[in-house]
Write an enzyme that holds these catalytic residues in place. Structure first.
Site, mmCIF file in Angstrom:
data_model
loop_
_atom_site.group_PDB
_atom_site.id
_atom_site.type_symbol
_atom_site.label_atom_id
_atom_site.label_comp_id
_atom_site.label_asym_id
_atom_site.label_seq_id
_atom_site.Cartn_x
_atom_site.Cartn_y
_atom_site.Cartn_z
ATOM 1 N N TRP A 9 0.938 -1.119 -0.091
ATOM 2 C CA TRP A 9 -0.013 -0.072 -0.031
ATOM 3 C C TRP A 9 0.759 1.154 -0.112
ATOM 4 C CZ3 TRP A 9 -4.774 -0.957 3.986
ATOM 5 C CH2 TRP A 9 -5.346 -2.030 3.600
ATOM 6 N N LYS A 10 2.280 1.127 0.148
ATOM 7 C CA LYS A 10 2.872 2.406 0.317
ATOM 8 C C LYS A 10 2.623 3.242 1.285
ATOM 9 C CE LYS A 10 4.370 1.221 -4.424
ATOM 10 N NZ LYS A 10 5.185 1.689 -5.668
ATOM 11 N N HIS A 95 12.884 -2.453 -0.822
ATOM 12 C CA HIS A 95 12.379 -2.025 -1.866
ATOM 13 C C HIS A 95 12.982 -0.664 -2.670
ATOM 14 C CE1 HIS A 95 9.029 0.099 -4.075
ATOM 15 N NE2 HIS A 95 8.291 -0.949 -4.080
ATOM 16 N N GLU A 97 11.957 2.000 -3.455
ATOM 17 C CA GLU A 97 11.669 3.458 -3.078
ATOM 18 C C GLU A 97 12.387 3.650 -1.602
ATOM 19 O OE1 GLU A 97 7.563 2.949 -3.024
ATOM 20 O OE2 GLU A 97 7.538 3.114 -5.439
ATOM 21 N N GLU A 165 11.692 -6.672 -9.121
ATOM 22 C CA GLU A 165 11.132 -5.456 -9.437
ATOM 23 C C GLU A 165 11.938 -4.538 -10.071
ATOM 24 O OE1 GLU A 165 7.458 -4.504 -6.968
ATOM 25 O OE2 GLU A 165 9.130 -3.577 -5.636
ATOM 26 N N GLY A 171 5.323 1.792 -11.086
ATOM 27 C CA GLY A 171 4.300 2.603 -11.265
ATOM 28 C C GLY A 171 4.357 3.394 -12.415
ATOM 29 N N SER A 210 4.129 -2.488 -12.004
ATOM 30 C CA SER A 210 2.828 -2.477 -12.792
ATOM 31 C C SER A 210 1.818 -3.619 -13.268
ATOM 32 C CB SER A 210 3.256 -1.429 -14.301
ATOM 33 O OG SER A 210 3.969 -0.216 -13.975
ATOM 34 N N GLY A 231 1.500 -2.889 -6.118
ATOM 35 C CA GLY A 231 1.546 -1.606 -5.617
ATOM 36 C C GLY A 231 0.222 -0.961 -5.813
ATOM 37 N N GLY A 232 0.124 0.136 -6.816
ATOM 38 C CA GLY A 232 -0.727 0.746 -7.004
ATOM 39 C C GLY A 232 -2.197 0.105 -7.005
HETATM 40 P P1 PGA Z 1 3.149 -0.598 -8.965
HETATM 41 O O1 PGA Z 1 4.455 -0.738 -7.499
HETATM 42 O O2 PGA Z 1 2.563 -1.968 -8.963
HETATM 43 O O3 PGA Z 1 2.638 0.576 -8.366
HETATM 44 O O4 PGA Z 1 4.108 -0.516 -10.119
HETATM 45 C C1 PGA Z 1 5.047 -1.983 -7.190
HETATM 46 C C2 PGA Z 1 5.733 -1.790 -5.974
HETATM 47 O O5 PGA Z 1 6.293 -0.598 -5.929
HETATM 48 O O6 PGA Z 1 6.063 -2.679 -5.310
#
Ligand code: PGA
Length: 248
Positions: A9-10, A95, A97, A165, A171, A210, A231-232
């Site tokens: 969910w970030k 991750h 990020e 990833e 994203g 994605s 993610g999203g």
């Molecule tokens: P995303 O993110 O599905 O929004 O591309 C994946 C993630 O960061 O784990």
């Protein structure tokens, strides 16, 4: 091996949204998620708003990061034990990020994964190349280095998940071809098997970047893919449940 579907969910959500999303995922996957192990990773402060709704379901809870130390004077950080006490069974480590915005290096990722294992959590060790690395033809070199450096001794012969990833796919709406995903997963599995001495069939490598309801089935059906890190699309109940359904 069951397909592993992890929702990240970030830094999104609030207590009401978290509770509603968890309830909706439990309700809409009940009895349908037999071929999947679903894990949702809300922001740490929302864990207590999610955990009660997962009890009695097969859906597991995960953290998004943990500290390398068991406790200490680390303002703003969260320990693996705190996650465990909040109901987590899994934790994401490394991750992209975290690597980008918190300057985490492979060695930090290894220590975090080690702490997770020592605490009884399953680390989901995230690896992947950047756009520049890919363009320079360095994808496999980067992955080899990350596999060498990020899998801790503690995880060897134990429970851990690798998440491939590609940073450029997160994203962005862009994904590698299915052929590339399979090829890279097979490469990751072979290196991880060599590094750990484990049987390659027991090393789960999930794909992230994605993943949507529309491509999840094809990705999960690809050779050497054990599941997806989402993610999203994990923030929308209906979409996430369609991804879970795609595993079955
Ligand atoms: P995303 O993110 O599905 O929004 O591309 C994946 C993630 O960061 O784990």
């Amino acid at each position: 091996m069951k397909k592993i579907i992890i929702g990240n969910w970030k830094m999104y959500g609030d207590p009401a949204m978290a509770a509603a999303l968890a309830q909706s995922i439990v309700k809409n996957t009940a009895g349908k998620a037999n071929n999947a192990q679903v894990v949702i990773c809300p922001p740490a402060i929302l864990l207590p708003h999610v955990a009660p709704h997962l009890s009695g379901s097969t859906i597991k809870l995960g953290g998004q990061d943990c500290h390398i130390q068991p406790d200490g004077a680390y303002t703003g950080d969260i320990s693996a034990l705190m996650l465990k006490q909040a109901g987590c069974t899994h934790v994401l480590v490394g991750h992209s990020e975290r690597r980008k915005f918190h300057h985490e290096q492979d060695i930090d990722v290894r220590h975090k994964a080690a702490r997770a294992v020592k605490t009884g959590l399953i680390p989901v060790i995230c690896i992947g190349e950047s756009e520049e690395e890919r363009k320079a033809g360095k994808t496999k070199d980067i992955l080899a280095q990350q596999i060498r450096e990020c899998i801790p001794e503690e995880a060897i012969q134990g429970d851990f998940i690798l998440a491939y990833e590609p940073v450029w796919a997160i994203g962005s709406g862009k994904t590698p071809t299915m052929g590339d995903i399979s090829d890279i997963h097979a490469y990751i599995i072979s290196l991880a098997a060599r590094r750990t001495g484990m049987d390659s069939a027991s090393i789960p490598v999930i794909y992230g970047g994605s993943v949507k309801a529309d491509n999840a089935r094809e990705i999960m059906a690809a050779e050497a893919v054990s599941g997806v890190l989402v993610g999203g699309a994990s923030l929308k109940a209906e979409e996430f449940c369609r991804i879970v359904a795609a595993a079955t």
